[in-house]
Motif scaffolding. Sequence first.
Motif, PDB file in Angstrom:
ATOM      1  N   VAL A 122      -4.535 -29.190 -57.739  1.00 54.13           N
ATOM      2  CA  VAL A 122      -3.110 -29.339 -57.445  1.00 54.13           C
ATOM      3  C   VAL A 122      -2.632 -30.658 -58.035  1.00 54.13           C
ATOM      4  CG1 VAL A 122      -1.356 -29.496 -55.639  1.00 54.13           C
ATOM      5  CG2 VAL A 122      -3.344 -27.992 -55.333  1.00 54.13           C
ATOM      6  N   SER A 123      -1.587 -30.606 -58.839  1.00 55.86           N
ATOM      7  CA  SER A 123      -0.994 -31.813 -59.410  1.00 55.86           C
ATOM      8  C   SER A 123       0.200 -32.227 -58.560  1.00 55.86           C
ATOM      9  CB  SER A 123      -0.548 -31.570 -60.851  1.00 55.86           C
ATOM     10  OG  SER A 123      -1.653 -31.274 -61.677  1.00 55.86           O
ATOM     11  N   MET A 124       0.146 -33.424 -58.029  1.00 59.03           N
ATOM     12  CA  MET A 124       1.233 -33.962 -57.210  1.00 59.03           C
ATOM     13  C   MET A 124       2.118 -34.869 -58.066  1.00 59.03           C
ATOM     14  SD  MET A 124       0.549 -32.592 -54.264  1.00 59.03           S
ATOM     15  CE  MET A 124       1.786 -33.456 -53.288  1.00 59.03           C
ATOM     16  N   PHE A 125       3.426 -34.702 -57.921  1.00 56.86           N
ATOM     17  CA  PHE A 125       4.412 -35.573 -58.560  1.00 56.86           C
ATOM     18  C   PHE A 125       5.298 -36.135 -57.449  1.00 56.86           C
ATOM     19  CE2 PHE A 125       3.057 -32.637 -61.779  1.00 56.86           C
ATOM     20  CZ  PHE A 125       3.032 -33.372 -62.964  1.00 56.86           C
ATOM     21  N   TYR A 126       5.683 -37.398 -57.578  1.00 54.22           N
ATOM     22  CA  TYR A 126       6.409 -38.041 -56.480  1.00 54.22           C
ATOM     23  C   TYR A 126       7.181 -39.244 -57.014  1.00 54.22           C
ATOM     24  CZ  TYR A 126       2.165 -40.830 -56.973  1.00 54.22           C
ATOM     25  OH  TYR A 126       1.132 -41.576 -57.499  1.00 54.22           O
ATOM     26  N   PRO A 127       8.226 -39.666 -56.280  1.00 51.06           N
ATOM     27  CA  PRO A 127       8.926 -40.893 -56.654  1.00 51.06           C
ATOM     28  C   PRO A 127       7.996 -42.087 -56.479  1.00 51.06           C
ATOM     29  CG  PRO A 127      10.248 -39.562 -55.148  1.00 51.06           C
ATOM     30  CD  PRO A 127       8.871 -38.987 -55.132  1.00 51.06           C
ATOM     31  N   ALA A 128       7.917 -42.904 -57.507  1.00 58.05           N
ATOM     32  CA  ALA A 128       7.007 -44.053 -57.475  1.00 58.05           C
ATOM     33  C   ALA A 128       7.762 -45.327 -57.112  1.00 58.05           C
ATOM     34  CB  ALA A 128       6.329 -44.226 -58.820  1.00 58.05           C
ATOM     35  N   LEU A 129       7.033 -46.254 -56.521  1.00 56.27           N
ATOM     36  CA  LEU A 129       7.602 -47.558 -56.199  1.00 56.27           C
ATOM     37  C   LEU A 129       7.842 -48.347 -57.475  1.00 56.27           C
ATOM     38  CD1 LEU A 129       8.377 -49.365 -53.783  1.00 56.27           C
ATOM     39  CD2 LEU A 129       6.037 -50.256 -53.850  1.00 56.27           C
ATOM     40  N   LEU A 185       9.488 -31.456 -49.750  1.00 53.99           N
ATOM     41  CA  LEU A 185       8.398 -31.018 -50.623  1.00 53.99           C
ATOM     42  C   LEU A 185       8.775 -29.707 -51.292  1.00 53.99           C
ATOM     43  CD1 LEU A 185       5.352 -31.005 -51.584  1.00 53.99           C
ATOM     44  CD2 LEU A 185       4.885 -29.688 -49.496  1.00 53.99           C
ATOM     45  N   VAL A 186       8.529 -29.619 -52.606  1.00 54.35           N
ATOM     46  CA  VAL A 186       8.683 -28.357 -53.325  1.00 54.35           C
ATOM     47  C   VAL A 186       7.337 -27.987 -53.931  1.00 54.35           C
ATOM     48  CG1 VAL A 186       9.829 -27.132 -55.205  1.00 54.35           C
ATOM     49  CG2 VAL A 186      11.122 -28.791 -53.840  1.00 54.35           C
ATOM     50  N   VAL A 187       6.879 -26.770 -53.641  1.00 56.80           N
ATOM     51  CA  VAL A 187       5.656 -26.226 -54.207  1.00 56.80           C
ATOM     52  C   VAL A 187       6.034 -25.379 -55.427  1.00 56.80           C
ATOM     53  CG1 VAL A 187       3.696 -24.689 -53.809  1.00 56.80           C
ATOM     54  CG2 VAL A 187       4.504 -26.179 -51.972  1.00 56.80           C
ATOM     55  N   GLU A 240       8.656 -32.837 -62.867  1.00 55.78           N
ATOM     56  CA  GLU A 240       9.071 -34.227 -63.048  1.00 55.78           C
ATOM     57  C   GLU A 240      10.556 -34.416 -62.751  1.00 55.78           C
ATOM     58  OE1 GLU A 240       5.788 -36.174 -65.939  1.00 55.78           O
ATOM     59  OE2 GLU A 240       7.642 -35.553 -66.919  1.00 55.78           O
ATOM     60  N   GLU A 241      11.372 -33.430 -63.099  1.00 50.84           N
ATOM     61  CA  GLU A 241      12.796 -33.517 -62.778  1.00 50.84           C
ATOM     62  C   GLU A 241      13.006 -33.613 -61.266  1.00 50.84           C
ATOM     63  OE1 GLU A 241      17.037 -33.377 -63.642  1.00 50.84           O
ATOM     64  OE2 GLU A 241      15.231 -33.929 -64.752  1.00 50.84           O
ATOM     65  N   LEU A 242      12.329 -32.742 -60.516  1.00 51.72           N
ATOM     66  CA  LEU A 242      12.472 -32.758 -59.062  1.00 51.72           C
ATOM     67  C   LEU A 242      11.994 -34.084 -58.476  1.00 51.72           C
ATOM     68  CD1 LEU A 242      11.278 -29.117 -58.357  1.00 51.72           C
ATOM     69  CD2 LEU A 242      13.575 -29.988 -57.900  1.00 51.72           C
ATOM     70  N   ALA A 243      10.856 -34.571 -58.945  1.00 44.51           N
ATOM     71  CA  ALA A 243      10.328 -35.833 -58.422  1.00 44.51           C
ATOM     72  C   ALA A 243      11.253 -37.001 -58.756  1.00 44.51           C
ATOM     73  CB  ALA A 243       8.928 -36.084 -58.964  1.00 44.51           C
ATOM     74  N   SER A 244      11.857 -36.962 -59.937  1.00 43.09           N
ATOM     75  CA  SER A 244      12.761 -38.048 -60.322  1.00 43.09           C
ATOM     76  C   SER A 244      14.011 -38.064 -59.460  1.00 43.09           C
ATOM     77  CB  SER A 244      13.140 -37.928 -61.800  1.00 43.09           C
ATOM     78  OG  SER A 244      14.135 -36.937 -62.028  1.00 43.09           O
ATOM     79  N   LYS A 245      14.310 -36.933 -58.807  1.00 44.70           N
ATOM     80  CA  LYS A 245      15.473 -36.842 -57.927  1.00 44.70           C
ATOM     81  C   LYS A 245      15.097 -36.964 -56.448  1.00 44.70           C
ATOM     82  CE  LYS A 245      18.370 -34.327 -61.185  1.00 44.70           C
ATOM     83  NZ  LYS A 245      19.082 -33.074 -61.529  1.00 44.70           N
ATOM     84  N   GLY A 246      13.861 -37.399 -56.204  1.00 40.10           N
ATOM     85  CA  GLY A 246      13.496 -37.758 -54.845  1.00 40.10           C
ATOM     86  C   GLY A 246      12.650 -36.769 -54.082  1.00 40.10           C
ATOM     87  N   PHE A 247      12.211 -35.680 -54.706  1.00 36.63           N
ATOM     88  CA  PHE A 247      11.338 -34.719 -54.039  1.00 36.63           C
ATOM     89  C   PHE A 247       9.872 -35.082 -54.278  1.00 36.63           C
ATOM     90  CE2 PHE A 247      15.240 -32.386 -54.885  1.00 36.63           C
ATOM     91  CZ  PHE A 247      15.440 -31.646 -53.729  1.00 36.63           C
ATOM     92  N   VAL A 248       9.012 -34.677 -53.361  1.00 39.87           N
ATOM     93  CA  VAL A 248       7.578 -34.603 -53.620  1.00 39.87           C
ATOM     94  C   VAL A 248       7.295 -33.186 -54.115  1.00 39.87           C
ATOM     95  CG1 VAL A 248       5.262 -34.725 -52.619  1.00 39.87           C
ATOM     96  CG2 VAL A 248       7.041 -36.314 -51.858  1.00 39.87           C
ATOM     97  N   VAL A 249       6.467 -33.064 -55.147  1.00 37.88           N
ATOM     98  CA  VAL A 249       6.201 -31.766 -55.768  1.00 37.88           C
ATOM     99  C   VAL A 249       4.702 -31.522 -55.807  1.00 37.88           C
ATOM    100  CG1 VAL A 249       6.500 -30.323 -57.820  1.00 37.88           C
ATOM    101  CG2 VAL A 249       8.274 -31.977 -57.192  1.00 37.88           C
ATOM    102  N   ALA A 250       4.290 -30.318 -55.386  1.00 38.69           N
ATOM    103  CA  ALA A 250       2.897 -29.881 -55.483  1.00 38.69           C
ATOM    104  C   ALA A 250       2.836 -28.730 -56.474  1.00 38.69           C
ATOM    105  CB  ALA A 250       2.374 -29.443 -54.117  1.00 38.69           C
ATOM    106  N   LEU A 251       2.243 -28.977 -57.631  1.00 40.91           N
ATOM    107  CA  LEU A 251       2.135 -27.973 -58.686  1.00 40.91           C
ATOM    108  C   LEU A 251       0.738 -27.372 -58.605  1.00 40.91           C
ATOM    109  CD1 LEU A 251       3.151 -26.512 -61.151  1.00 40.91           C
ATOM    110  CD2 LEU A 251       2.922 -28.608 -62.468  1.00 40.91           C
TER     111      LEU A 251
END
Length: 363
Positions: A64-71, A123-125, A142-153
């Motif tokens: 599972v690849s996780m994408f998320y907003p980074a600090l 979270l969006v799967v 990456e689009e979703l994560a850049s807009k503040g979602f956590v994504v599980a691919l």
Amino acid sequence: MRRLLVALLALAGMAAMASPAAAAPRLTLPPPTGSHPLGSTDLHLVDTSRKDPWVPSGPRELMVSMFYPALLPIGPKRPYLTFAEAKAFLTESGLPDIDPGLVSGIRTSARVDAPARPGKRALVVLSPGFGKPRTTLTGLAEELASKGFVVALIGHNYESHGTAFPDGHVTECAACGSDSKLLPPIRSADVSFVLDTLTRPSSPWSRLIDRTRIGMAGHSIGGYSTPTAMVDDQRIRAGADLDGRLWSPIPASGIDRPFLLLGRESEYTPAGPDTTWAGSWPNLTGWKRWISVAAAGHASFTDVGVLGEQLGLSQPGLLGGERGMELTRAYVSAFFDKNLRGGHQPLLDGPVAGNPEIKFWNY
């Protein structure tokens, strides 16, 4: 889409062989449009409660690849595929002589293991098409994560060509050639297991995920599997099907949560060749939208269309790859913002002049 990918990679290989001095094409994905820098990490998850349905000698294992907003945007950029994954995918596609480095050399916008921005988020799967690596939905993730979602691919093991695991072994597509109707229950179980793992109190991801705001989207068979997962798991509060036929009708009991149908105009209109969306439409009893995209192909909703365009493989009359990604990103992120975060999204109210390819069907 497979024919397009084969042609894409074949042309790239021929271009590289044509002249020793010729520069190999550099493949890239458009950067996401949101304000957050991105982090990403891969998880190797093992479901000891299930034997793998395709290779039952062991438990079900997923990457599972996780994408998320980074600090902060620190760390190396994420590779699109490992060399081993690219090689396996090319070999299974009948292209063993193409340099796998052409694909594994792609670097995305996300930074590997960058520190996450604190706070709980929706979270969006995401679930990819049959036979396709999970990375073919990276542009959307990456689009979703850049807009503040956590994504599980989710990489559904043995359902794609080439999945690399941390110990170095690479699995192939044992499921390819099977009846696609077998996949939705398997993918549904995968999604529930991933949700269980990410949200349990002992998981570090539980500090980043709001359990009350979970959505799912999928392309092709991943989209077909989304209603099944929503019926099986009430935690999924909103779902989207990207160009996937709904071979198994949504049950008469219906789905009363928000749902988005987004697909090719050539296939998915009330009078089009596909009848599964029209048959399922009445059983989507919550907030819903049916949107078609003029001139789109099956690959227009994934990264494959973008890569083909960069190599000059756009088919005459077919929607450009970057335009396909732009529209997919815009409507999917608007859908989840509205239905998981309560955002105001007039884009979903009807046609807009800037997107003439889009048609709304509410009948």
